[in-house]
Structure formats: structure tokens, C-alpha cells
Design a protein around this motif. Structure first.
Motif, PDB file in Angstrom:
ATOM      1  N   VAL A 171       0.399  18.165   2.452  1.00  0.00           N
ATOM      2  CA  VAL A 171       0.350  17.007   1.555  1.00  0.00           C
ATOM      3  C   VAL A 171       1.405  15.989   1.965  1.00  0.00           C
ATOM      4  O   VAL A 171       1.144  14.780   2.036  1.00  0.00           O
ATOM      5  CB  VAL A 171       0.556  17.465   0.092  1.00  0.00           C
ATOM      6  CG1 VAL A 171       0.924  16.291  -0.803  1.00  0.00           C
ATOM      7  CG2 VAL A 171      -0.710  18.154  -0.438  1.00  0.00           C
ATOM      8  N   GLN A 172       2.619  16.464   2.267  1.00  0.00           N
ATOM      9  CA  GLN A 172       3.673  15.551   2.716  1.00  0.00           C
ATOM     10  C   GLN A 172       3.358  14.968   4.084  1.00  0.00           C
ATOM     11  O   GLN A 172       3.606  13.787   4.339  1.00  0.00           O
ATOM     12  CB  GLN A 172       5.014  16.286   2.743  1.00  0.00           C
ATOM     13  CG  GLN A 172       5.580  16.577   1.363  1.00  0.00           C
ATOM     14  CD  GLN A 172       6.979  17.144   1.420  1.00  0.00           C
ATOM     15  OE1 GLN A 172       7.360  17.805   2.392  1.00  0.00           O
ATOM     16  NE2 GLN A 172       7.765  16.906   0.377  1.00  0.00           N
ATOM     17  N   ALA A 173       2.811  15.798   4.990  1.00  0.00           N
ATOM     18  CA  ALA A 173       2.452  15.299   6.316  1.00  0.00           C
ATOM     19  C   ALA A 173       1.378  14.222   6.236  1.00  0.00           C
ATOM     20  O   ALA A 173       1.324  13.318   7.078  1.00  0.00           O
ATOM     21  CB  ALA A 173       1.975  16.456   7.194  1.00  0.00           C
ATOM     22  N   LYS A 174       0.538  14.310   5.208  1.00  0.00           N
ATOM     23  CA  LYS A 174      -0.509  13.307   4.997  1.00  0.00           C
ATOM     24  C   LYS A 174       0.080  11.989   4.500  1.00  0.00           C
ATOM     25  O   LYS A 174      -0.563  10.947   4.568  1.00  0.00           O
ATOM     26  CB  LYS A 174      -1.521  13.864   3.969  1.00  0.00           C
ATOM     27  CG  LYS A 174      -2.732  12.994   3.725  1.00  0.00           C
ATOM     28  CD  LYS A 174      -3.719  13.022   4.879  1.00  0.00           C
ATOM     29  CE  LYS A 174      -5.026  12.340   4.500  1.00  0.00           C
ATOM     30  NZ  LYS A 174      -5.973  12.307   5.620  1.00  0.00           N
ATOM     31  N   GLY A 175       1.320  12.025   3.997  1.00  0.00           N
ATOM     32  CA  GLY A 175       1.969  10.811   3.508  1.00  0.00           C
ATOM     33  C   GLY A 175       1.892  10.614   2.016  1.00  0.00           C
ATOM     34  O   GLY A 175       2.250   9.554   1.502  1.00  0.00           O
ATOM     35  N   TRP A 176       1.455  11.654   1.275  1.00  0.00           N
ATOM     36  CA  TRP A 176       1.384  11.532  -0.176  1.00  0.00           C
ATOM     37  C   TRP A 176       2.773  11.774  -0.771  1.00  0.00           C
ATOM     38  O   TRP A 176       3.406  12.806  -0.512  1.00  0.00           O
ATOM     39  CB  TRP A 176       0.407  12.560  -0.757  1.00  0.00           C
ATOM     40  CG  TRP A 176      -1.000  12.401  -0.260  1.00  0.00           C
ATOM     41  CD1 TRP A 176      -1.501  11.390   0.505  1.00  0.00           C
ATOM     42  CD2 TRP A 176      -2.089  13.304  -0.485  1.00  0.00           C
ATOM     43  NE1 TRP A 176      -2.831  11.599   0.769  1.00  0.00           N
ATOM     44  CE2 TRP A 176      -3.219  12.770   0.177  1.00  0.00           C
ATOM     45  CE3 TRP A 176      -2.224  14.496  -1.168  1.00  0.00           C
ATOM     46  CZ2 TRP A 176      -4.463  13.394   0.166  1.00  0.00           C
ATOM     47  CZ3 TRP A 176      -3.459  15.129  -1.184  1.00  0.00           C
ATOM     48  CH2 TRP A 176      -4.570  14.582  -0.528  1.00  0.00           C
ATOM     49  N   GLU A 177       3.246  10.846  -1.571  1.00  0.00           N
ATOM     50  CA  GLU A 177       4.570  10.953  -2.182  1.00  0.00           C
ATOM     51  C   GLU A 177       4.508  10.477  -3.630  1.00  0.00           C
ATOM     52  O   GLU A 177       3.918   9.438  -3.918  1.00  0.00           O
ATOM     53  CB  GLU A 177       5.601  10.108  -1.413  1.00  0.00           C
ATOM     54  CG  GLU A 177       5.828  10.558   0.025  1.00  0.00           C
ATOM     55  CD  GLU A 177       6.829   9.675   0.742  1.00  0.00           C
ATOM     56  OE1 GLU A 177       7.345   8.727   0.108  1.00  0.00           O
ATOM     57  OE2 GLU A 177       7.105   9.932   1.927  1.00  0.00           O
ATOM     58  N   GLY A 178       5.121  11.222  -4.526  1.00  0.00           N
ATOM     59  CA  GLY A 178       5.204  10.828  -5.924  1.00  0.00           C
ATOM     60  C   GLY A 178       4.063  11.366  -6.770  1.00  0.00           C
ATOM     61  O   GLY A 178       3.008  11.765  -6.276  1.00  0.00           O
ATOM     62  N   THR A 179       4.274  11.352  -8.086  1.00  0.00           N
ATOM     63  CA  THR A 179       3.288  11.894  -9.020  1.00  0.00           C
ATOM     64  C   THR A 179       2.015  11.052  -9.098  1.00  0.00           C
ATOM     65  O   THR A 179       1.012  11.507  -9.638  1.00  0.00           O
ATOM     66  CB  THR A 179       3.890  12.016 -10.428  1.00  0.00           C
ATOM     67  OG1 THR A 179       4.404  10.732 -10.831  1.00  0.00           O
ATOM     68  CG2 THR A 179       5.029  13.023 -10.441  1.00  0.00           C
ATOM     69  N   GLY A 180       2.052   9.830  -8.560  1.00  0.00           N
ATOM     70  CA  GLY A 180       0.838   9.018  -8.535  1.00  0.00           C
ATOM     71  C   GLY A 180      -0.271   9.641  -7.708  1.00  0.00           C
ATOM     72  O   GLY A 180      -1.446   9.283  -7.865  1.00  0.00           O
ATOM     73  N   TRP A 181       0.115  10.595  -6.830  1.00  0.00           N
ATOM     74  CA  TRP A 181      -0.892  11.260  -5.984  1.00  0.00           C
ATOM     75  C   TRP A 181      -1.409  12.565  -6.597  1.00  0.00           C
ATOM     76  O   TRP A 181      -2.200  13.271  -5.972  1.00  0.00           O
ATOM     77  CB  TRP A 181      -0.287  11.563  -4.613  1.00  0.00           C
ATOM     78  CG  TRP A 181      -0.142  10.354  -3.741  1.00  0.00           C
ATOM     79  CD1 TRP A 181       0.962   9.573  -3.595  1.00  0.00           C
ATOM     80  CD2 TRP A 181      -1.146   9.781  -2.906  1.00  0.00           C
ATOM     81  NE1 TRP A 181       0.711   8.548  -2.715  1.00  0.00           N
ATOM     82  CE2 TRP A 181      -0.579   8.654  -2.273  1.00  0.00           C
ATOM     83  CE3 TRP A 181      -2.473  10.112  -2.609  1.00  0.00           C
ATOM     84  CZ2 TRP A 181      -1.284   7.851  -1.376  1.00  0.00           C
ATOM     85  CZ3 TRP A 181      -3.177   9.317  -1.714  1.00  0.00           C
ATOM     86  CH2 TRP A 181      -2.586   8.200  -1.112  1.00  0.00           C
TER      87      TRP A 181
END
Length: 413
Positions: free
Chosen positions: A209-219
Motif C-alpha cells: 500500500v505504501q509502495a503504491k503511494g497511498w498515504e493518510g486515512t483518505g485512502w
């Protein structure tokens, strides 16, 4: 992230880590376990496979939710619970990697040796390990996701297509949803619930998930859809193999032995009943299933180990791609080269038992620590556990404690 939902299909354009999780979690061992369960008990354990998928949804979602809510990783959370967690995971992941490396290489080599008998099984197993190591050495997450999507497509077409060919009537399949335990089925029931969809790799989902670039609760919403898709795919694969085992083997009174070679036994049955092209397609689908798991584990667990190494030994954060760091490549090498020594013993069943036992030892740890971390008041409210998440995680923890005990009895017996 706000623009994710602004266009039709916006969320679906971001789907990806869940497919990697599905490909990684459904290895040859899962398919063999499900196939053997189908060959011995028909559709009676269908409910156990479905519960296994639900449990893994909760575990991988919880791990990724912690990543998104804190901006750190699940290992950071474990460290906050005490340094003992770092010792536990460090020792565990080294032993697990040694056993899993040999298991994955030998399982992937089985269909390759059957399709191309120019090399012995051990030779193909070594080539599989080298291919996995070379891939993660020279590639990043984006390439992994692209390749895995192709392999998952092959898996889906072949395995689900085969199930459709041999499937009975729907009411007959649905009888397997009744919560019954046929005589002698407890071992296989626990194995299905505990093994379906991976073990330690469920916690690696947050790293992808982090490698995909998703950051924060908005994701969170996108992550939950992505994660649910992963285990819907896993459930489809598992049900498909259960159907194949039940229809081609159980109905004919053929019980496969408890090893990965059972899949090759099935290919012989397929060739006899449905022709050589179907048998060859099955071996190709099996190879795609097993090799996608190799790529996913070689990458995801090396990310996991790199994070552990940096935190446990207080190393500074990596500046640049994690895949180019020494700890990442060292663990990928650990998965590849030392386990090759085990290949020459030619004991795939013993490897499968050892792998299952060590997988069971991690799952209670993950479920219990997620319960501790995801109920903290310092988490954003939308990221904390609700009553349903707590109930599933608590039930999972109890289940996996029982499974771990059963697996240890099995291995020492």
C-alpha cells in the motif's frame, strides 16, 4: 486523494496491491490443501475456505489501516509494544524465510519439470529461485504489480475455467456452506481456515500500500475495496480447486496424498478424462500460481525485513528505492540461496509441514497485536477498530492459537 472518486471508475484505476496479495497468498500449498480437502470430503468444507478468506481480510486490512492511519508501519507499532516484538519477528522471519524459500522453489518446479522434463526437479527449483531473486534485484513495485496481474489472469482463466467445466449443479455446491465437520476432517478444516490466503504475507499488504503511494486515512475506502477484491479472488480460486477436487477425485474415490505432488497426480487424471490439452493448461495455471507467489514473497518479505532491520538496529531512513538497499537484497538472497540445500533432500511434504507450523506461529501474534494497536485512542477515529473488527480479530487470535498448537503436535509427532 480527493480526486480518486471524482471520475467514474476512479477508485478502480488505483486497484493493485490487493491483486499482489491474492497472487502471493494463493501459493501451491493453498491449492494442494484445498484440492486434498475436496478429494477427501467433497464440498463439505466449503464453509471453512470462505471463513479463511474472511479472517485474512480482517488481518490484512488491519495491518494496512495502521500504515495509513499513522504514516508509519506495522513494525513501528510492534516496537511501541516492547522490544520483545522485534526479537520475535526477527528470529521468526529468518527461520520462516529459510523454510519457505525451499518450499516455494520446489512447488513451482513441479509443473515445470512435468512440462519440460529436460531438467530434474531440483534443477528447475534452483532456476525458479534464481529467477525470483533476479526479478526483485532489478525491478521495483510497479513492475511487480504489472507482471503479477498477468500471472493472476492466467491463474483465473485456467483454474476457474477448469472448475466451470467439471462443476456440478449449484445447489450441490451450496450444501458445503452448512457448518458440518465430517469424521476425520478437523485437521483439514483448520488448515483451510489458517492457510488460505497466506500467513505472514498478510502483514506485508501495508508495505505494498505504501509502495503504491497511498498515504493518510483518505485512502481507507480505496484500500478496503482493494483488500476485499484480493480475498474475493482468493475465495474464487479456492472454491474452484475445491470443485475440481470434489468432482474429479472425491466422486471417483481417489484420495490424493498430502504433498504438492498431488497436483501432478491430478494432471494425470485430467489427461485421462479431459484430454492432454486440458492437463497441460492445468500445469501452466499451477506454474503461474506458484511463481506469482514466489515473486510476491521475494519482494514483500524483503520490504518487511528491511523495515525490521532499520528499526531494530536504529538505522536512518532509506533515501531512495528500498529495493536497492543492502538489507532488502540480503533477505532476497536469504530466501534464495541457503534454502537450495534443502532441495537435495527431496522431501517436499516435510517442508510443507514445517512451513505450515511456522506460519501458524505468526498468525496469533499478528491478530493479538492488531487488537492492541487498532484500539488506541491516539489513532484517528475512522481508523480505530469497531465492534465487528474486534470480534473478527479476537476470534482469529483464538483460532490461530488452536491451529498453532495443532501444527506443533503434528510436527513433533
Amino acid at each position: 486523494m480527493s480526486n480518486t472518486d471524482s471520475k467514474p471508475g476512479g477508485t478502480w484505476r488505483h486497484i493493485g496491491p490487493g491483486i499482489v496479495v491474492a497472487a502471493t497468498g494463493v501459493g501451491a500449498g493453498d491449492l494442494v490443501a484445498t484440492l486434498i480437502a475436496g478429494s477427501r470430503f467433497g464440498f463439505a468444507l466449503l464453509w471453512a475456505a470462505i471463513i479463511g478468506c474472511i479472517v485474512k481480510i480482517a488481518l490484512s486490512e488491519g495491518s494496512a489501516r495502521y500504515h495509513l492511519a499513522t504514516g508509519s508501519t506495522i513494525l513501528t507499532g510492534w516496537q511501541s509494544l516492547g522490544r520483545w516484538t522485534g526479537w520475535y519477528f526477527g528470529i521468526y522471519v529468518v527461520i520462516w524465510g529459510f523454510i519457505y524459500g525451499a518450499t516455494a522453489m520446489s512447488a513451482t518446479a513441479l509443473p515445470l519439470a512435468a512440462l519440460f522434463p529436460v531438467l530434474p526437479l531440483t534443477g528447475w527449483a534452483i532456476l525458479v529461485g534464481l529467477a525470483g531473486f533476479a526479478f526483485v534485484f532489478f525491478n521495483r513495485y510497479e513492475r511487480l504489480e504489472s507482471v503479477v496481474k498477468v500471472l493472476v489472469g492466467i491463474m483465473f482463466v485456467v483454474i476457474v475455467g477448469l472448475a466451470i467445466i467439471v462443476a456440478p449443479s449449484l445447489p450441490q455446491v451450496l450444501k458445503g456452506l452448512a457448518l458440518v465437520l465430517p469424521e476425520g476432517s478437523l485437521f483439514y478444516t483448520l488448515g483451510l481456515i489458517g492457510g488460505v490466503g497466506g500467513t505472514v504475507t498478510t502483514a506485508a499488504y501495508g508495505y505494498w500500500v505504501q509502495a503504491k503511494g497511498w498515504e493518510g486515512t483518505g485512502w481507507l475506502r480505496v484500500m478496503r475495496i482493494d483488500n476485499a477484491l484480493a480475498y474475493v479472488l482468493t475465495g474464487v480460486f479456492v472454491v474452484a480447486m475445491l470443485i475440481v477436487g470434489a468432482e474429479l477425485l472425491y466422486s471417483a474415490g481417489i484420495a490424493l496424498q498430502g504433498s504438492a505432488s498431488g497436483l501432478l497426480d491430478l494432471s494425470s487424471v485430467l489427461e485421462e478424462r479431459l484430454g492432454q490439452p486440458v492437463a497441460i493448461a492445468f500445469l501452466i495455471g499451477f506454474a503461474a500460481t506458484a511463481f506469482s507467489s514466489v515473486l510476491g514473497v521475494w519482494h514483500g518479505m524483503s520490504l518487511f525485513f528491511t523495515d525490521w532491520y532499520g528499526q531494530f538496529f536504529d538505522r536512518p531512513a532509506v533515501d531512495g528505492p528500498v529495493e536497492s538497499t543492502l538489507p532488502f537484497r540480503a533477505y532476497a538472497a536469504w530466501l534464495t540461496f541457503p534454502p537450495m540445500a534443502l532441495l537435495f533432500f527431496e522431501r517436499p511434504f516435510l517442508l510443507a509441514v514445517l512451513y505450515g507450523a511456522f506460519g501458524a506461529l505468526f498468525m496469533p501474534f499478528l491478530a493479538i497485536t492488531l487488537l492492541m494497536l487498532l484500539n488506541r485512542r491516539d489513532l484517528p477515529p475512522e481508523a480505530r477498530n469497531g465492534w465487528l473488527a474486534n470480534a473478527v480479530l479476537a476470534g482469529s487470535a483464538l483460532l490461530f492459537v488452536v491451529l498453532a498448537g495443532q501444527q506443533m503436535v503434528e510436527i513433533f509427532a
